[in-house]
Motif scaffolding. Structure first.
Motif, short mmCIF file in Angstrom:
data_model
loop_
_atom_site.label_atom_id
_atom_site.label_comp_id
_atom_site.label_asym_id
_atom_site.label_seq_id
_atom_site.Cartn_x
_atom_site.Cartn_y
_atom_site.Cartn_z
N LYS A 1 0.90 6.64 -6.93
CA LYS A 1 -0.24 7.54 -7.08
C LYS A 1 0.19 8.99 -6.91
N HIS B 1 2.95 4.47 -14.65
CA HIS B 1 1.64 3.87 -14.90
C HIS B 1 1.71 2.34 -14.82
N HIS C 1 2.08 1.43 -11.17
CA HIS C 1 0.79 1.62 -10.50
C HIS C 1 -0.13 0.43 -10.75
N GLU D 1 0.17 14.88 -13.33
CA GLU D 1 -1.10 15.31 -13.91
C GLU D 1 -1.47 16.74 -13.50
N THR E 1 -1.28 -2.06 -7.83
CA THR E 1 -2.72 -2.12 -7.58
C THR E 1 -3.16 -3.58 -7.52
N ARG F 1 0.83 -1.21 0.00
CA ARG F 1 0.00 0.00 0.00
C ARG F 1 0.87 1.26 0.00
N LEU G 1 2.25 1.63 -3.54
CA LEU G 1 1.17 2.08 -4.42
C LEU G 1 0.89 3.57 -4.20
N ALA G 2 0.90 4.01 -2.97
CA ALA G 2 0.67 5.43 -2.67
C ALA G 2 1.75 6.31 -3.29
N ILE H 1 2.21 10.16 -10.04
CA ILE H 1 1.31 10.33 -11.20
C ILE H 1 0.44 11.57 -10.99
N GLY H 2 -0.07 11.75 -9.79
CA GLY H 2 -0.89 12.92 -9.48
C GLY H 2 -0.11 14.21 -9.62
#
Length: 88
Positions: free
Chosen positions: A26, A57, A60, A33, A64, A19, A22-23, A29-30
Motif C-alpha cells: 500500500k 498491484h 497488493h 500515485e 489483501t 498485514r 500488505l502495508a 502504490i501510494g
C-alpha cells in the motif's frame, strides 16, 4: 534437535506478518500515485516504482486476499476455542 518445536507459525503471527507485507504494498502504490508525472519519469525512485507498479498491484491483491483468509481463520479458531472453553 527438539521434536516438540512447532514448525508452523500460529495464525495470529502469520496474520501480523501478512498485514505488514500488505502495508508495504500500500505504501509503495501510494507513493507512486502521489508522484507527479515528471517525478515518475525523472527520479530514480519514480522509474523504479514505475517498472514494478504492475507487480505491486498484483502483490497488493494477493496479500489483501491472504489477510482476509487469515482473519477468517483466526476468527474461526477463536470461536472454536471459546466454544471448547464454554464446554469445560
Amino acid at each position: 534437535m527438539n521434536a516438540e518445536v512447532p514448525t508452523e507459525r500460529s495464525t495470529l503471527t502469520q496474520l501480523t506478518t501478512a498485514r505488514l507485507i500488505l502495508a508495504q504494498f500500500k505504501a509503495q502504490i501510494g507513493e507512486w500515485e502521489s508522484m507527479g508525472e515528471k517525478r515518475r519519469r525523472r527520479s530514480v525512485r519514480g522509474r523504479d516504482l514505475g517498472a514494478r507498479i504492475g507487480g505491486l498491484h498484483k502483490g497488493h491483491a494477493k496479500w489483501t486476499q491472504r489477510v482476509a483468509d487469515l482473519e477468517a481463520k483466526a476468527a474461526a479458531e477463536a470461536g472454536a476455542e471459546a466454544q471448547t472453553q464454554g464446554q469445560g
